[in-house]
Motif scaffolding. Structure first.
Motif, PDB file in Angstrom:
ATOM      1  N   ASP A 245      15.710 -13.257  19.237  1.00 45.99           N
ATOM      2  CA  ASP A 245      14.917 -13.977  18.428  1.00 45.99           C
ATOM      3  C   ASP A 245      13.436 -13.806  16.877  1.00 45.99           C
ATOM      4  N   ILE A 246      13.121 -13.293  17.788  1.00 44.14           N
ATOM      5  CA  ILE A 246      12.082 -13.017  17.434  1.00 44.14           C
ATOM      6  C   ILE A 246      11.765 -11.335  16.385  1.00 44.14           C
ATOM      7  N   MET A 247      13.321 -10.501  17.118  1.00 47.12           N
ATOM      8  CA  MET A 247      12.972  -9.496  16.721  1.00 47.12           C
ATOM      9  C   MET A 247      14.024  -9.842  15.342  1.00 47.12           C
ATOM     10  N   LEU A 248      14.864 -10.548  15.548  1.00 46.30           N
ATOM     11  CA  LEU A 248      15.231 -10.582  13.937  1.00 46.30           C
ATOM     12  C   LEU A 248      14.437 -11.698  12.984  1.00 46.30           C
ATOM     13  N   GLY A 249      13.386 -12.279  13.163  1.00 43.20           N
ATOM     14  CA  GLY A 249      11.911 -12.807  12.640  1.00 43.20           C
ATOM     15  C   GLY A 249      11.369 -11.667  12.020  1.00 43.20           C
ATOM     16  N   VAL A 250      11.635 -10.469  13.180  1.00 44.44           N
ATOM     17  CA  VAL A 250      10.661  -9.186  12.285  1.00 44.44           C
ATOM     18  C   VAL A 250      11.400  -8.476  11.010  1.00 44.44           C
ATOM     19  N   VAL A 251      12.702  -8.167  11.590  1.00 41.43           N
ATOM     20  CA  VAL A 251      13.358  -7.399  10.395  1.00 41.43           C
ATOM     21  C   VAL A 251      13.876  -8.288   8.990  1.00 41.43           C
ATOM     22  N   GLN A 252      13.778  -9.866   9.002  1.00 39.10           N
ATOM     23  CA  GLN A 252      13.726 -10.491   8.042  1.00 39.10           C
ATOM     24  C   GLN A 252      12.569 -10.431   7.183  1.00 39.10           C
ATOM     25  N   THR A 253      10.860 -10.187   8.140  1.00 37.26           N
ATOM     26  CA  THR A 253       9.991 -10.129   6.472  1.00 37.26           C
ATOM     27  C   THR A 253       9.997  -8.640   6.803  1.00 37.26           C
ATOM     28  N   GLN A 254      10.625  -7.193   7.331  1.00 37.86           N
ATOM     29  CA  GLN A 254      10.096  -6.186   7.270  1.00 37.86           C
ATOM     30  C   GLN A 254      11.313  -6.131   5.310  1.00 37.86           C
ATOM     31  N   GLU A 255      13.044  -6.915   5.942  1.00 38.59           N
ATOM     32  CA  GLU A 255      13.591  -6.706   4.251  1.00 38.59           C
ATOM     33  C   GLU A 255      12.125  -7.037   3.587  1.00 38.59           C
ATOM     34  N   MET A 256      11.670  -8.480   3.960  1.00 35.72           N
ATOM     35  CA  MET A 256      10.860  -9.100   2.705  1.00 35.72           C
ATOM     36  C   MET A 256       9.628  -8.387   1.774  1.00 35.72           C
ATOM     37  N   VAL A 257       9.678  -8.073   3.060  1.00 34.13           N
ATOM     38  CA  VAL A 257       7.891  -7.142   2.290  1.00 34.13           C
ATOM     39  C   VAL A 257       8.185  -6.459   1.430  1.00 34.13           C
ATOM     40  N   LYS A 258       9.474  -5.111   1.667  1.00 35.49           N
ATOM     41  CA  LYS A 258      10.510  -4.375   0.845  1.00 35.49           C
ATOM     42  C   LYS A 258      10.460  -4.564  -0.718  1.00 35.49           C
ATOM     43  N   GLU A 259      10.999  -5.656  -0.343  1.00 36.35           N
ATOM     44  CA  GLU A 259      11.877  -6.309  -1.835  1.00 36.35           C
ATOM     45  C   GLU A 259      10.812  -6.920  -2.199  1.00 36.35           C
ATOM     46  N   LYS A 260       9.760  -8.126  -1.998  1.00 37.56           N
ATOM     47  CA  LYS A 260       9.060  -8.746  -2.656  1.00 37.56           C
ATOM     48  C   LYS A 260       7.659  -8.266  -2.576  1.00 37.56           C
ATOM     49  N   ILE A 261       7.026  -7.321  -1.271  1.00 35.08           N
ATOM     50  CA  ILE A 261       5.319  -7.500  -1.656  1.00 35.08           C
ATOM     51  C   ILE A 261       5.248  -6.051  -1.417  1.00 35.08           C
ATOM     52  N   ARG A 262       6.299  -4.962  -1.313  1.00 37.35           N
ATOM     53  CA  ARG A 262       5.372  -3.320  -1.585  1.00 37.35           C
ATOM     54  C   ARG A 262       5.522  -3.672  -3.798  1.00 37.35           C
ATOM     55  N   PRO A 263       6.417  -4.294  -4.214  1.00 33.95           N
ATOM     56  CA  PRO A 263       6.105  -2.992  -5.850  1.00 33.95           C
ATOM     57  C   PRO A 263       4.449  -4.680  -6.126  1.00 33.95           C
ATOM     58  N   LEU A 264       3.677  -5.240  -5.337  1.00 36.33           N
ATOM     59  CA  LEU A 264       2.904  -6.020  -5.655  1.00 36.33           C
ATOM     60  C   LEU A 264       2.202  -4.429  -6.085  1.00 36.33           C
ATOM     61  N   PRO A 265       0.444  -5.263  -6.486  1.00 33.87           N
ATOM     62  CA  PRO A 265      -0.569  -4.177  -6.516  1.00 33.87           C
ATOM     63  C   PRO A 265      -0.968  -4.225  -4.921  1.00 33.87           C
ATOM     64  N   PRO A 266      -2.073  -2.765  -3.993  1.00 35.07           N
ATOM     65  CA  PRO A 266      -2.566  -2.754  -2.801  1.00 35.07           C
ATOM     66  C   PRO A 266      -2.978  -3.956  -2.830  1.00 35.07           C
ATOM     67  N   ASP A 267      -4.572  -4.683  -2.994  1.00 36.04           N
ATOM     68  CA  ASP A 267      -5.087  -6.201  -3.466  1.00 36.04           C
ATOM     69  C   ASP A 267      -4.084  -7.374  -3.279  1.00 36.04           C
ATOM     70  N   GLN A 268      -2.588  -7.303  -4.072  1.00 34.41           N
ATOM     71  CA  GLN A 268      -2.390  -8.556  -3.634  1.00 34.41           C
ATOM     72  C   GLN A 268      -0.864  -8.191  -2.291  1.00 34.41           C
ATOM     73  N   GLN A 269      -1.032  -7.361  -2.047  1.00 37.64           N
ATOM     74  CA  GLN A 269      -0.161  -6.488  -0.923  1.00 37.64           C
ATOM     75  C   GLN A 269      -0.587  -7.502   0.176  1.00 37.64           C
ATOM     76  N   GLU A 270      -1.983  -7.073   0.302  1.00 37.15           N
ATOM     77  CA  GLU A 270      -2.964  -7.330   1.958  1.00 37.15           C
ATOM     78  C   GLU A 270      -3.047  -9.072   1.765  1.00 37.15           C
ATOM     79  N   LYS A 271      -2.988  -9.424   0.764  1.00 39.17           N
ATOM     80  CA  LYS A 271      -3.519 -11.186   0.509  1.00 39.17           C
ATOM     81  C   LYS A 271      -2.063 -11.335   0.893  1.00 39.17           C
ATOM     82  N   ALA A 272      -0.844 -11.837   0.698  1.00 35.72           N
ATOM     83  CA  ALA A 272       0.340 -11.425   0.547  1.00 35.72           C
ATOM     84  C   ALA A 272       0.700 -12.245   2.306  1.00 35.72           C
TER      85      ALA A 272
END
Length: 373
Positions: A245-272
């Motif tokens: 269950d923990i690793m499923l959460g990690v996988v979901q987080t990775q996918e969210m980061v790829k789709e929603k956070i990686r496109p942000l500027p570096p400083d906004q990535q860090e804060k998010a």
């Protein structure tokens, strides 16, 4: 202080720093427990079992090169627990260099390991000092297994799996989210190849029928350690916790980061990422129980005409980390490392020696080695 204690543990207010101090006591090494808040450090240290028999001092220090250098002067080894290391590590390394101290840490950040090698490796070597990030269970125990495999000549490919049962500490959680904004690499024909940040795999777990989910875990340190090893051309590492269950959460987080956070500027990535991390595991986890908190380090090594498989079953991965840090200091106080400058724990101290220490404290079983050639 009449005489500077030889080892400084910086960042003792956290879970792992406490364990490093505990094992320094086991090795009978005087130490300074340091941090940015002396009251927090004191509160943690006073709860260490048997601490009344240890020879130690508490020190409060600012996170600046000048203040850290002043604290480190006269000591021999600094064990740094203050992460994320890509953010807080440079001042500590610079202070070690200025004060003439060996440096070790427990980082899980591949980008920090690569930066340390590039920026300070030659400088530490010039001063006959050791710069050893990544001295920790998730890296060193697997590196021991890899080196046992490589005792069989003619193997050039490492397939490494690291799993443990338990929950990441607050600091480990911060690190996990820090590495999500970095690029991760594995090794193919001695060249770094970038991972997909959302990569995840179903893996077979040695010794049990149930499988597990594993991820590249930031790439880990192994591809960096083995890149310049003439025995190794390819190195790929996966890791994670055994709870699905923990690793499923990690996988979901990775996918969210790829789709929603990686496109942000570096400083906004860090804060998010920091905002998300702050909502998770904020309290000190319970002390590890060897009947519950088990670990598995599995390495398949292969070559054109040979194969080897080494499995190290262990327990209490954070205790393994604390012991490895303490033994590194214990060794450095008595003899020069096998390699100066940037080096892994195995390169600096020897994989069989490190295995012997883990075995002596009841933290790992005898490795299970299978060889076909």
């Amino acid at each position: 202080m009449s005489e500077k204690k030889p080892v400084i543990v910086y960042g003792v207010s956290g879970y792992t720093g406490r364990l490093v101090c505990e094992y320094l006591r086991e090795y009978n090494i005087p130490f300074i427990a340091a941090g940015r808040d002396a009251a927090k450090v004191k509160a943690v240290v006073e709860k260490i079992p048997g601490i009344e028999t240890a020879d130690y001092e508490i020190a409060e220090v600012e996170q600046t090169v000048g203040a850290l250098t002043e604290l480190f002067k006269g000591a021999k080894v600094v064990s740094n627990m203050v992460g994320p290391f890509i953010k807080f590590g440079p001042e500590v390394v610079e202070a070690c260099l200025a004060a003439g101290c060996h440096y070790t840490d427990t980082t899980g950040e591949q980008d920090w390991v690569m930066l340390a090698q590039e920026r300070w490796g030659a400088k530490f070597a010039a001063k006959e000092l050791l710069l050893a990030p990544n001295v920790a269970q998730m890296y060193t125990t697997g590196e021991i297994a890899a080196n046992i495999c490589l005792e069989t000549p003619g193997l050039d490919t490492l397939d490494i799996l690291v799993l443990w049962k338990g929950f990441p500490t607050y600091a480990s959680t911060q690190t996990i989210f820090t590495i999500l904004k970095a690029n991760w690499y594995y090794l193919v024909q001695n060249k770094f190849v970038e991972w997909d940040v959302a990569a995840n795999f179903e893996v077979n777990v040695p010794g049990q029928h149930e499988g597990a989910i594993a991820v590249p875990w930031g790439g880990t340190a192994h591809p960096v350690w083995f890149k310049n090893d003439p025995r190794v051309s390819n190195c790929k590492v996966l890791g994670g916790v055994m709870q699905r269950d923990i690793m499923l959460g990690v996988v979901q987080t990775q996918e969210m980061v790829k789709e929603k956070i990686r496109p942000l500027p570096p400083d906004q990535q860090e804060k998010a990422l920091a905002d998300i991390a702050a909502t998770l595991q904020a309290s000190m986890p319970p002390r590890e129980n060897p009947r519950i908190n088990t670990s598995i380090d599995s390495v398949y090594a292969s070559g054109p005409l040979g194969r080897a498989h080494c499995v190290i079953h262990g327990n209490c991965n954070y205790k393994q980390t604390g012991m490895l840090q303490a033994y590194a200091a214990f060794s450095l106080l008595q003899t020069a490392p096998r390699k100066v400058g940037f080096a892994s724990a195995c390169q600096a101290f020897g994989h069989r020696e490190l295995l012997g220490q883990l075995r002596s404290f009841g933290l790992v079983m005898n490795p299970v080695l299978t060889v076909h050639n």
